[in-house]
Design an enzyme around this catalytic site. Structure first.
Site, PDB file in Angstrom:
ATOM      1  N   ASP A 197       0.801  -1.215   0.000  1.00 13.84           N
ATOM      2  CA  ASP A 197       0.000   0.000   0.000  1.00 13.84           C
ATOM      3  C   ASP A 197       0.837   1.270   0.000  1.00 13.84           C
ATOM      4  OD1 ASP A 197      -2.092  -1.732   0.137  1.00 13.84           O
ATOM      5  OD2 ASP A 197      -3.073  -0.782   1.843  1.00 13.84           O
ATOM      6  N   CYS A 234       3.107  -8.978   2.861  1.00 14.93           N
ATOM      7  CA  CYS A 234       2.157  -7.871   2.878  1.00 14.93           C
ATOM      8  C   CYS A 234       0.789  -8.323   2.374  1.00 14.93           C
ATOM      9  CB  CYS A 234       2.683  -6.699   2.057  1.00 14.93           C
ATOM     10  SG  CYS A 234       1.836  -5.143   2.387  1.00 14.93           S
ATOM     11  N   ASP A 235      -0.248  -7.552   2.713  1.00 12.80           N
ATOM     12  CA  ASP A 235      -1.605  -8.081   2.720  1.00 12.80           C
ATOM     13  C   ASP A 235      -2.084  -8.744   1.439  1.00 12.80           C
ATOM     14  OD1 ASP A 235      -1.885  -5.656   1.385  1.00 12.80           O
ATOM     15  OD2 ASP A 235      -3.033  -4.700   2.971  1.00 12.80           O
ATOM     16  N   LYS A 236      -1.880  -8.167   0.264  1.00 12.69           N
ATOM     17  CA  LYS A 236      -2.447  -8.766  -0.952  1.00 12.69           C
ATOM     18  C   LYS A 236      -1.725 -10.039  -1.374  1.00 12.69           C
ATOM     19  CE  LYS A 236      -5.280  -5.322  -1.085  1.00 12.69           C
ATOM     20  NZ  LYS A 236      -4.766  -4.624   0.116  1.00 12.69           N
ATOM     21  N   CYS A 240       3.214  -4.414   8.476  1.00 11.21           N
ATOM     22  CA  CYS A 240       2.834  -3.409   9.469  1.00 11.21           C
ATOM     23  C   CYS A 240       2.522  -4.053  10.817  1.00 11.21           C
ATOM     24  CB  CYS A 240       1.615  -2.632   8.996  1.00 11.21           C
ATOM     25  SG  CYS A 240       1.851  -1.748   7.457  1.00 11.21           S
ATOM     26  N   SER A 256      -7.214   1.161   4.000  1.00 13.09           N
ATOM     27  CA  SER A 256      -6.238   0.366   4.740  1.00 13.09           C
ATOM     28  C   SER A 256      -6.884  -0.304   5.925  1.00 13.09           C
ATOM     29  CB  SER A 256      -5.099   1.272   5.212  1.00 13.09           C
ATOM     30  OG  SER A 256      -4.320   0.620   6.202  1.00 13.09           O
TER      31      SER A 256
END
Length: 568
Positions: free
Chosen positions: A82, A123-125, A197, A474
């Site tokens: 992001d 990371c998220d995706k 994060c 987010s």
């Protein structure tokens, strides 16, 4: 006698000879040709700290797989983050990259007919993308969460990436008087190492989801990146994946059942996880050909699953404290009475068997059900005349606000347009800010709304206005009453496309609705004036994505069984 592997071809055949030549250069021996070939899916990238350590993890995973009698092959995918790759094309590359990752993996792993996969998620995706590939390919797979980043301190106070982000936006809106030098000092202390994060944002939520689904080893999430615990999981996963190929032939669709999705939804609700998990789980269910409506699951369990943990930004406790208290496994232990305990997991055992010796180290961080932090849900799905299919509201853990809001609309067609209006004081208390054109087709790829959420908060409007949008935000942002991911989106002709300045909009989170209070006769006139033309002039990948993407409640992605039909 060992079973025949799909990656193994008859010695002396043309296919065998060509592979022997290609792989021999990589050190693969003739003996290795008969062993399980395992893909190590690595979304490594120098673009962000989230992925900076993955090459080192891949190297250790190779060692573990070789020691267990397998042959590892590292394959790469896209790596969206992001804070970096959202800069271009209104953030459209973030969600769309999730589906690109699925296809990256399909090309490499299915094209080579490898026998199993270990997915290194960060990371998220990358998490849903790799999970979706596992569901699509349906070969033995283990997901390894590669950990969260260590945070620092700024002048005696905790400082992580969200703290930095909020301070930076507040500086832009004039809410604080932080200097560039002070902001730079914060930047130098917010991230002290690789990983995702350090909060209950989308990345850590999705890492926990992997374990709740049964696709990650029990006790492996969340985890500090490059910690001894993470390295131990790497070793165990390398051993287990080879065993899965030889002995169990346990495949993702054996694990990704309706019961597994129910467990994941319950865990997300209990930790106040990211709203992005809803669309990711729905897309995963479709790829795994699992007949389950994830949106309905969130509605079904919303009022039954208590809130057991409040991790930043939902509360004051840190992700480090959550991990030390037992993490996802401890949450599942506390929720055991609700869970589908017969669901299978990558261990070859059920959820009930995996939880048998689970311990909750700190019941203030991860509460028991009878001392829950709250009984009302922190993720609420709303429907109504403005969101016929769905919209999602994320509530704060200690939220005692009035959860109703009625006001006139002020309409914007881009995040930057809305942020500029906020900074010019054009958005007034009592208004409902409508931000449209940011859905999967509209951006395309879903525009990011978080900057507007923080801008409103920076101007002191977070509690004085409501926000309704068809984009994404987010997992770290949680300010005011925000109805996110409204579907159908404006670009699909949803009611969002018909809203005009001054229209009254009513939101009632407790009663689960968001309504556009305009007569149907007037809406019909407006609908007749809508122009049927492309929303954007994108080319390349985003144009392909816009043409093929499905509405969020259906999948929100590009599905394998729809791609050729859509292209035709």
């Amino acid at each position: 006698m060992k079973k025949k592997l799909r990656s193994t071809f008859e010695p002396g055949s043309a296919r065998w000879a060509l592979r022997r030549a290609e792989w021999g250069v990589l050190g693969v021996t003739e003996e290795d040709m008969e062993k399980p070939k395992i893909a190590i899916v690595n979304s490594s990238s120098d673009l962000a700290a989230c992925f900076a350590h993955l090459d080192g993890i891949a190297a250790k995973m190779k060692e573990a797989i070789r020691s267990a009698g397998g042959v590892p092959f590292e394959v790469r995918t896209a790596a969206p983050v992001d804070f970096v790759t959202s800069a271009g094309h209104r953030g459209g590359y973030i969600l769309s990259a999730r589906d690109l990752i699925v296809n990256d993996i399909e090309v490499a792993v299915e094209g080579a007919m490898l026998d199993g996969m270990v997915c290194l998620v960060s990371c998220d995706k990358t998490v849903p993308g790799q999970l979706m590939a596992a569901g699509r390919l349906n070969i033995p797979t283990i997901v390894v969460a590669c950990g969260y980043q260590p945070s620092g301190r700024y002048r005696g106070e905790h400082m992580d990436i969200e703290d930095l982000w909020i301070n930076a936006v507040h500086r832009e809106t004039g809410r604080n008087q932080i200097t560039v030098s002070e902001l730079n000092e914060m930047s130098e202390n917010a991230i002290l190492g690789p990983g995702v994060c350090a909060g209950m944002g989308t990345a850590n939520t999705m890492h926990i989801v992997c374990e709740a689904l049964g696709m990650a080893l029990p006790g492996s999430t969340p985890v500090l990146a490059n910690s001894p615990k993470m390295w131990n999981t790497v070793r165990q996963a390398g051993e287990r994946i080879v065993q899965m190929v030889w002995d169990d032939d346990l495949k993702p669709r054996d694990i990704l059942t309706p019961e597994a999705f129910a467990n994941a939804v319950m865990v997300v609700l209990s930790v106040s996880g990211s709203i992005n998990s809803v669309k990711h789980l729905q897309a995963l269910a479709k790829e795994a050909q699992c007949e389950v409506d994830v949106y309905r699951l969130f509605e079904q369990y919303a009022d039954n699953i208590p809130l057991l943990s409040a991790i930043r930004p939902n509360g004051e406790h840190t992700i480090e404290e959550f991990e030390a208290s037992g993490g996802a496994r401890a949450v599942m232990k506390q929720l055991e009475r609700f869970l589908c305990k017969n669901a299978m997991t990558v261990t070859g055992q059920t959820v009930e068997e995996n939880l048998r010796n689970a311990v909750v180290a700190n019941e203030e961080i991860i509460r028991p059900v009878d001392r829950a932090l709250a009984e009302r849900p922190s993720i609420v799905l709303v429907r109504g005349s403005l969101s016929p299919d769905t919209g999602i509201v994320k509530l704060a853990v200690a939220d005692d606000r009035k959860l109703q809001f009625t006001g006139p609309a002020i309409v914007f067609n881009s995040t930057q347009e809305a942020v500029d209006a906020v900074n010019k004081d054009e958005v007034k208390p009592g208004q409902v800010v409508v931000l449209r054109g940011l859905g999967p087709k509209g951006t395309p790829g879903m525009g990011v709304v978080t900057a507007l959420v923080f801008a409103l908060d920076g101007k002191g409007l977070g509690e004085q206005v409501a926000l309704v949008h068809d984009g994404q935000q987010s997992g770290l942002s949680n300010k005011g009453i925000v109805v996110a991911e409204v579907s159908p989106e404006a670009a699909d002709g949803g009611p969002m496309s018909l809203v005009e300045n001054g229209d009254m909009i009513s939101i009632d989170v407790e009663k689960r609705f968001v309504n556009l209070d305009v007569p149907e006769s007037e809406l019909a006139v407006r609908r007749s004036r809508l122009e049927n033309k492309p929303v954007t002039d994108e080319r390349g990948w985003l144009a392909i994505y816009r043409r093929l993407v499905q509405p969020l409640p259906q999948s929100g992605g590009i599905l394998a069984d729809h791609r050729m039909e859509a292209i035709k």
